[in-house]
Design a protein around this motif. Structure first.
Motif, PDB file in Angstrom:
ATOM      1  N   ARG A 107       0.940  -1.379  -0.039  1.00 25.83           N
ATOM      2  CA  ARG A 107      -0.069  -0.216  -0.020  1.00 25.83           C
ATOM      3  C   ARG A 107       1.183   1.115  -0.007  1.00 25.83           C
ATOM      4  O   ARG A 107       1.972   1.736   0.472  1.00 25.83           O
ATOM      5  N   GLN A 108       0.508   2.570  -1.295  1.00 26.05           N
ATOM      6  CA  GLN A 108       0.982   3.819  -0.986  1.00 26.05           C
ATOM      7  C   GLN A 108       0.545   4.667   0.350  1.00 26.05           C
ATOM      8  O   GLN A 108      -0.514   4.111   0.962  1.00 26.05           O
ATOM      9  N   PRO A 109       1.638   5.021   0.741  1.00 31.67           N
ATOM     10  CA  PRO A 109       1.902   5.968   1.602  1.00 31.67           C
ATOM     11  C   PRO A 109       0.975   7.052   1.746  1.00 31.67           C
ATOM     12  O   PRO A 109      -0.084   7.504   0.023  1.00 31.67           O
ATOM     13  N   VAL A 110       0.450   8.292   1.777  1.00 28.74           N
ATOM     14  CA  VAL A 110      -0.002   9.597   1.420  1.00 28.74           C
ATOM     15  C   VAL A 110       1.058  10.332   2.169  1.00 28.74           C
ATOM     16  O   VAL A 110       0.858  10.758   2.999  1.00 28.74           O
ATOM     17  N   LEU A 111       1.135  11.417   1.465  1.00 27.43           N
ATOM     18  CA  LEU A 111       1.851  13.012   1.505  1.00 27.43           C
ATOM     19  C   LEU A 111       1.659  14.000   1.368  1.00 27.43           C
ATOM     20  O   LEU A 111       0.800  14.169   0.529  1.00 27.43           O
ATOM     21  N   PHE A 112       1.831  15.382   2.463  1.00 28.99           N
ATOM     22  CA  PHE A 112       1.695  15.837   2.338  1.00 28.99           C
ATOM     23  C   PHE A 112       3.190  17.003   1.910  1.00 28.99           C
ATOM     24  O   PHE A 112       3.909  16.924   2.610  1.00 28.99           O
ATOM     25  N   LEU A 113       3.107  17.585   1.031  1.00 25.00           N
ATOM     26  CA  LEU A 113       4.876  18.210   0.872  1.00 25.00           C
ATOM     27  C   LEU A 113       4.138  19.678   0.424  1.00 25.00           C
ATOM     28  O   LEU A 113       3.732  20.518  -0.559  1.00 25.00           O
ATOM     29  N   PRO A 114       5.555  20.641   1.019  1.00 22.15           N
ATOM     30  CA  PRO A 114       5.518  22.004   1.357  1.00 22.15           C
ATOM     31  C   PRO A 114       6.232  22.216  -0.257  1.00 22.15           C
ATOM     32  O   PRO A 114       7.133  20.888  -0.631  1.00 22.15           O
ATOM     33  N   HIS A 115       5.452  23.364  -0.978  1.00 21.05           N
ATOM     34  CA  HIS A 115       6.167  22.971  -2.643  1.00 21.05           C
ATOM     35  C   HIS A 115       6.852  24.547  -2.608  1.00 21.05           C
ATOM     36  O   HIS A 115       7.493  24.615  -3.762  1.00 21.05           O
ATOM     37  N   LEU A 149      -7.553   3.978  -3.929  1.00 20.41           N
ATOM     38  CA  LEU A 149      -6.376   3.992  -4.477  1.00 20.41           C
ATOM     39  C   LEU A 149      -4.981   3.269  -4.730  1.00 20.41           C
ATOM     40  O   LEU A 149      -4.295   3.056  -5.014  1.00 20.41           O
ATOM     41  N   ARG A 150      -4.807   3.473  -2.563  1.00 24.51           N
ATOM     42  CA  ARG A 150      -3.098   3.819  -2.689  1.00 24.51           C
ATOM     43  C   ARG A 150      -3.546   1.683  -2.665  1.00 24.51           C
ATOM     44  O   ARG A 150      -1.830   2.026  -2.688  1.00 24.51           O
ATOM     45  N   ASP A 151      -4.732   1.163  -2.078  1.00 25.19           N
ATOM     46  CA  ASP A 151      -4.217  -0.292  -2.807  1.00 25.19           C
ATOM     47  C   ASP A 151      -3.691  -0.863  -3.894  1.00 25.19           C
ATOM     48  O   ASP A 151      -3.268  -2.258  -4.653  1.00 25.19           O
ATOM     49  N   GLU A 152      -4.185   0.076  -5.136  1.00 25.37           N
ATOM     50  CA  GLU A 152      -3.903  -0.068  -6.137  1.00 25.37           C
ATOM     51  C   GLU A 152      -2.605   0.813  -7.013  1.00 25.37           C
ATOM     52  O   GLU A 152      -2.650   1.109  -8.071  1.00 25.37           O
ATOM     53  N   ASN A 153      -1.402   1.324  -6.063  1.00 25.70           N
ATOM     54  CA  ASN A 153      -0.491   1.449  -5.925  1.00 25.70           C
ATOM     55  C   ASN A 153      -0.590   2.597  -6.641  1.00 25.70           C
ATOM     56  O   ASN A 153       0.272   3.022  -7.455  1.00 25.70           O
ATOM     57  N   ILE A 154      -1.215   3.933  -6.112  1.00 16.71           N
ATOM     58  CA  ILE A 154      -1.335   4.515  -7.105  1.00 16.71           C
ATOM     59  C   ILE A 154      -0.855   5.652  -5.018  1.00 16.71           C
ATOM     60  O   ILE A 154      -1.350   5.893  -4.336  1.00 16.71           O
ATOM     61  N   LEU A 155      -0.017   6.826  -5.446  1.00 14.82           N
ATOM     62  CA  LEU A 155       0.478   7.486  -4.666  1.00 14.82           C
ATOM     63  C   LEU A 155      -0.304   8.423  -4.079  1.00 14.82           C
ATOM     64  O   LEU A 155      -0.776   9.141  -5.274  1.00 14.82           O
TER      65      LEU A 155
END
Length: 271
Positions: free
Chosen positions: A11-19, A165-171
């Motif tokens: 499972r892919q994680p979820v990210l919050f990125l400062p841009h 979607l995370r279980d479908e290899n979507i980040l």
């Protein structure tokens, strides 16, 4: 768009990125080195290369949830007053109409509308950090808008709708800034330095709280110390609500902390 179940797909994680600030990583603007290093390290922290990325940034607002559907999205240089070369940056990443359709399917199944936009490209809240995080530009990217009404609960709900979607290899990625008072930020004004630290401390504790408490606190973000000073308008914070929704019951981790131009900035990871 889906990936067949397989034991080697984690499972892919979820990210919050400062841009960052505009095209800050591609010009002589000191202070952004630690964030640049953090972004460059992101891909190595993932369980495997994603099949696609769904991203929400603080730079696209619509009246209804909308997802990009272009197979070859253009870049939107939505920053102003920077050197000429920063308007020639290239990030030829593919889009994915199939992934966009999957996003629409999941959002609509949750009872919300979701439109497609074949003309809209990727704004700098996406391509600038992604040029560092995913420099090969070979992972399909679709961008999801946030609502013009700044409805934090709806952004969280949309994140929840897309969590599978995370279980479908979507980040799933959200980009924004944990401090976004541009008047004080760009002027180098020190008067909100301590305010930014207090807000950042509150926000980081909220993200790392158990999921139910985390979501409640994030939806009550305006009660945090200095909240409206740090975010006179919340468009750069609301992508975090989307990320928290997509995280489900998984814990949040404060995995980037820095001070840039006197202001505290943070990044977060879920799962």
């Amino acid at each position: 768009m889906s990936v067949p179940p397989a034991t080697h797909i984690a499972r892919q994680p979820v990210l919050f990125l400062p841009h960052g600030g505009g095209p800050c990583f591609f010009m002589d603007w000191p202070g952004w080195e630690k964030l640049a290093a953090y972004l460059k390290h992101i891909a190595r922290t993932l369980p495997q290369k994603p099949a696609g990325i769904v991203v929400m940034s603080g730079h696209w607002e619509t009246s209804r949830p909308t997802v990009t559907t272009a197979e070859n999205p253009k870049l939107i240089y939505d920053y102003y007053g920077f050197p000429d070369h920063t308007y020639k940056l290239q990030y030829p990443v593919p889009g994915s109409s199939a992934l966009a359709s999957r996003v629409q399917e999941l959002v609509r199944a949750d009872g919300l509308p979701c439109d497609g936009d074949s003309a809209r490209g990727l704004d700098h809240g996406v391509f600038i950090p992604f040029m560092l995080a995913f420099p090969e530009a070979d992972i399909p990217v679709v961008e999801l808008s946030m609502g013009q009404d700044m409805n934090a609960a709806q952004e969280m709900r949309i994140g929840q709708a897309l969590s599978s979607l995370r279980d479908e290899n979507i980040l799933i990625v959200a980009t924004g800034m944990t401090y976004h008072n541009l008047r004080h930020f760009m002027s180098g004004s020190p008067q909100t330095d301590e305010v930014s630290r207090r807000f950042d401390t509150w926000l980081s504790a909220a993200v790392e709280a158990p999921a139910e408490k985390r979501n409640r606190l994030l939806l009550e973000w305006e009660t945090a110390p200095g909240a409206r000073i740090c975010h006179p308008r919340e468009e750069h914070l609301l992508p975090l609500m989307f990320a928290a929704g997509a995280a489900g019951d998984e814990a949040g981790v404060h995995d980037y902390a820095d001070t840039v131009m006197g202001k505290a900035l943070s990044g977060f990871r879920f799962g």
